[in-house]
Design a protein around this motif. Structure first.
Motif, short mmCIF file in Angstrom:
data_model
loop_
_atom_site.label_atom_id
_atom_site.label_comp_id
_atom_site.label_asym_id
_atom_site.label_seq_id
_atom_site.Cartn_x
_atom_site.Cartn_y
_atom_site.Cartn_z
N LYS A 68 -38.93 0.99 -48.54
CA LYS A 68 -39.23 1.99 -49.59
C LYS A 68 -38.94 3.40 -49.12
N LYS A 69 -38.88 3.57 -47.77
CA LYS A 69 -38.62 4.92 -47.24
C LYS A 69 -37.17 5.35 -47.49
N ASN A 70 -36.31 4.36 -47.71
CA ASN A 70 -34.92 4.66 -48.01
C ASN A 70 -34.84 5.29 -49.40
N GLU A 71 -34.25 6.50 -49.49
CA GLU A 71 -34.19 7.21 -50.76
C GLU A 71 -33.53 6.37 -51.85
N ASN A 72 -32.57 5.54 -51.43
CA ASN A 72 -31.87 4.70 -52.40
C ASN A 72 -32.75 3.59 -52.97
N TRP A 73 -33.93 3.43 -52.41
CA TRP A 73 -34.83 2.39 -52.91
C TRP A 73 -36.10 2.99 -53.51
N ARG A 74 -36.07 4.29 -53.74
CA ARG A 74 -37.23 4.94 -54.33
C ARG A 74 -37.58 4.29 -55.68
N PHE A 75 -38.81 4.03 -55.89
CA PHE A 75 -39.34 3.33 -57.08
C PHE A 75 -38.94 1.85 -57.13
N GLY A 76 -38.09 1.43 -56.20
CA GLY A 76 -37.54 0.07 -56.26
C GLY A 76 -38.36 -0.93 -55.46
#
Lengths: 249, 422
Positions: free
Chosen positions: B43-51
């Motif tokens: 979740k810390k990966n910006e590309n997985w925000r809210f994901g």
């Protein structure tokens, strides 16, 4: 089908607009309502159609004796009321043909399908009367339409749905003379001894093409004067100054 | 026709496939090395925000195993080239390929057009958060659709790629397209489950290259059952004077992760990226996009529309990135959400980074309910309020596919869409 409006009171956001309006339009007749801005003409049309923004505070509206104020908006339409909008909504992504088809389908008993071939034949015949290009069928409802195209589209829907009672809310606004003649031709083609019309307009000129049986003047939420078609000519000549006379104030 | 699916392909990820060319086995081996060296996203990966990055940990899910299962597949209409895949394996190719067109399953293409394919397969994807899965996909590469439209070739009918999924488990799909210079072609790809019960996990990768002056259109309709999940990693590259349009429709799957990276590279390259999602229930559609402007005088337009029912959730995160020197860029990005319930959730994160001059860029996102005035208008024509909402929502979605400017593709999209509003 006669439309009877009795002592109708309606408000929007607690502001009274219709203040005990009385009106009776027998079937087969065309009545025109004229009146200054803010007199409540469009409100009357929307209250009859059932718009949620307006609260009915009293009175009744009946279509051939049936109380329509108790009906949902769509039930009123299926019962025979048709409102040609002054500002028709745009419905992106929904083609005109599919829209009108859905409206006709909604009038059929459950399980019965509209005959597509007969539908298009009828649609094209009516578009021809209104001098509408066939491309209109594929265009999204009113999206990107000129003012004149929108009004023609309203009349096309009216012709297709074959209502018992038609209300035209400032159908002439935004129309040039040629377009107005075409629209009037469509309306006149629907005049019959069984159908009533209420034509709301600011200008007498529409009534040259759709000749009314009765002209009403509306002011401050009421019908204040009624007469023959010559009343429209009088209003055109002298305006609404007479409304300020003490006797009518 | 019927197809019999037999497990005759699967080789462990990274392992060499007997008889495959060396370059191909090297690709697989490198994929495996990369896969092992990369971490699963968090979740810390910006590309997985809210994901839901945990959902992407699919590599341990066993491959689908449906030996000997027979499927009735409707024959393709005359003149149509159609690939049919079951669980990612090519079962048939129908139709005659005209001169200048290559349409082969990967396991034949690596032998029959080996040199071409070796040079044409681009570097791995996954730049938008799924590097590890992209590496895993490459390590497992065995089958797929290889389509090469020769320079100047016009393919009249859309090429069809039908993916059917049956049995629970993981499947991979691959699409590799090169639309040669000044060619004209279109592809429609569809994802369907054969029943409502089997939970498929599909990892899909597509590489699309539209060379100079080519005109290319692509539509993907995803109608998997709501027990399934799909990870779709796509890239497109549009060259000088070329025109590409890609569109996707998501109506199925309980969870979708869809990453799309498009590059316009070459003066007057034009690219449209379209998407429609209609999630119901607790479906979640997570989409990440990147519009990369690598050359001056290019145009890109992204339009994503979501119509959310019930407790559905959507995530849109998109970036327009304009390279240094990519002056006179025209780039647009719009995400529109139509909220059909009070408890659905639409997240939008539009963004842009501009490193050039004289650039026209816009990005925006809106979330709204169906307009009361539109409902009133339809009701005033006798249509019930519920039916009016459905008609308006369907129109909201269908409107996107007009931008395909391709009657056959639009019709397929609208037909698939209509099932969600029936």
């Amino acid at each position: 089908m006669s439309l009877v409006v009795s002592n109708l009171k309606a408000s929007i956001d607690d502001t009274p607009i219709l203040k005990g309006l009385n009106l009776e339009i027998p079937k087969g007749e065309v009545h025109a309502i004229m009146g200054p801005n803010g007199s409540g003409k469009s409100t009357l049309s929307k209250v009859i159609a059932g718009h949620d923004d307006y609260e009915v505070n009293g009175g009744s509206v009946t279509l051939n004796g049936e109380d329509i104020l108790e009906m949902e908006i769509d039930e009123r339409s299926r019962a025979g009321i048709f409102l040609a909008f002054q500002y028709p909504a745009e419905v992106p992504g929904v083609s005109n043909a599919n829209f009108i088809r859905a409206a006709l389908q909604a009038r059929l008993p459950k399980g019965e399908e509209l005959d597509a071939v007969a539908y298009y034949k009828d649609l094209y015949a009516k578009m021809d009367i209104l001098e509408m290009d066939r491309k209109f069928t594929a265009r999204a409802v009113n999206e990107g339409f000129s003012g004149g195209e929108k009004k023609r589209n309203e009349i096309l829907q009216m012709m297709m749905l074959d209502p018992k009672f038609c209300i035209l809310d400032e159908t002439d606004s935004g129309l040039d003379i040629d377009a107005m003649k075409v629209v009037a031709k469509g309306v006149n083609s629907m005049r019959s001894s069984e159908r009533g019309f209420l034509v709301i307009t600011h200008y007498q000129r529409l009534l040259d093409y759709i000749q009314p049986d009765v002209v009403h003047v509306m002011a401050d939420g009421q019908i204040v004067k009624s007469g023959g078609k010559e009343l429209a000519l009088e209003l055109e000549a002298s305006g609404y100054e007479f409304l300020k006379e003490p006797a009518l104030a | 026709m019927s197809a019999v699916l037999e497990e005759e392909f699967t080789t462990a990820p990274g392992d060499a496939i007997p008889d495959a060319p060396e370059w191909f086995n090297s690709l697989r081996a490198k994929g495996q090395t990369d896969f092992q060296g990369l971490d699963h996203p968090t979740k810390k990966n910006e590309n997985w925000r809210f994901g839901k990055p945990k959902k992407a940990q699919i590599t341990e899910i066993p491959l689908t195993d449906e030996e000997g299962m027979e499927l009735d597949i409707e024959p393709a209409p005359e003149g149509v080239i159609r690939f049919t895949f079951v669980n990612g394996y090519c079962m048939s190719i129908e139709g005659d390929t005209p001169e200048g067109l290559v349409a082969l399953p990967l396991n034949r293409a690596i032998h029959e057009v080996s040199d071409y394919l070796e040079s044409a397969i681009p570097p791995m994807q996954g730049k938008l958060g799924s590097e590890k899965l992209a590496a895993f996909h490459r390590a497992s590469l065995e089958d797929g659709a290889i389509i090469s439209i020769g320079d100047g070739v016009k393919v009249e009918q859309p090429i069809e790629i039908v993916h059917l999924f049956t049995g629970a488990g993981r499947s991979h799909t691959y699409l590799h397209v090169v639309a040669g210079k000044n060619s004209h072609a279109s592809i429609v790809e569809s994802y369907k489950s054969t029943n409502g019960e089997d939970a498929s996990t599909v990892l899909s990768v597509s590489d699309i290259k539209v060379e100079n002056g080519a005109h290319f259109k692509y539509l993907c309709t995803q109608e998997l059952n709501v027990k399934s999940q799909l990870i779709r990693l796509g890239e497109s590259h549009t060259g000088e004077g070329a025109d590409s349009t890609t569109a996707v429709l998501h109506t199925g799957s309980e969870w979708v992760r869809d990453e799309f990276y498009s590059t316009v590279d070459g003066r007057d390259a034009r690219c449209k990226i379209l998407s429609v999602s209609v999630p119901h229930g607790e479906q979640e559609i997570d989409q990440r996009t990147f519009q990369h402007h690598a050359s001056p005088h290019c145009y890109s337009e992204l339009l994503y529309k979501n119509t959310l029912y019930d407790k559905a959730k959507t995530i849109f995160s998109g970036i327009i990135f304009v390279d240094e020197g990519a002056h006179h860029t025209d780039a647009y990005q719009t995400c529109r959400n139509l909220l059909m319930s009070d408890v659905c959730e639409a997240n939008s994160m539009p963004g842009l980074e501009i490193n050039a001059d004289q650039v026209a860029c816009s990005h925006g996102s809106t979330s709204a309910q169906v307009s009361e005035e539109e409902i009133f208008y339809l009701q005033a024509r006798g249509i019930s309020a519920d039916a009016a909402r459905q008609i308006i929502a369907e129109g909201f979605c269908a409107d996107v596919f007009k931008k395909l400017n391709h009657d056959a593709l639009e019709e397929k999209a609208v037909q698939a869409l209509a099932k969600s509003f029936a």
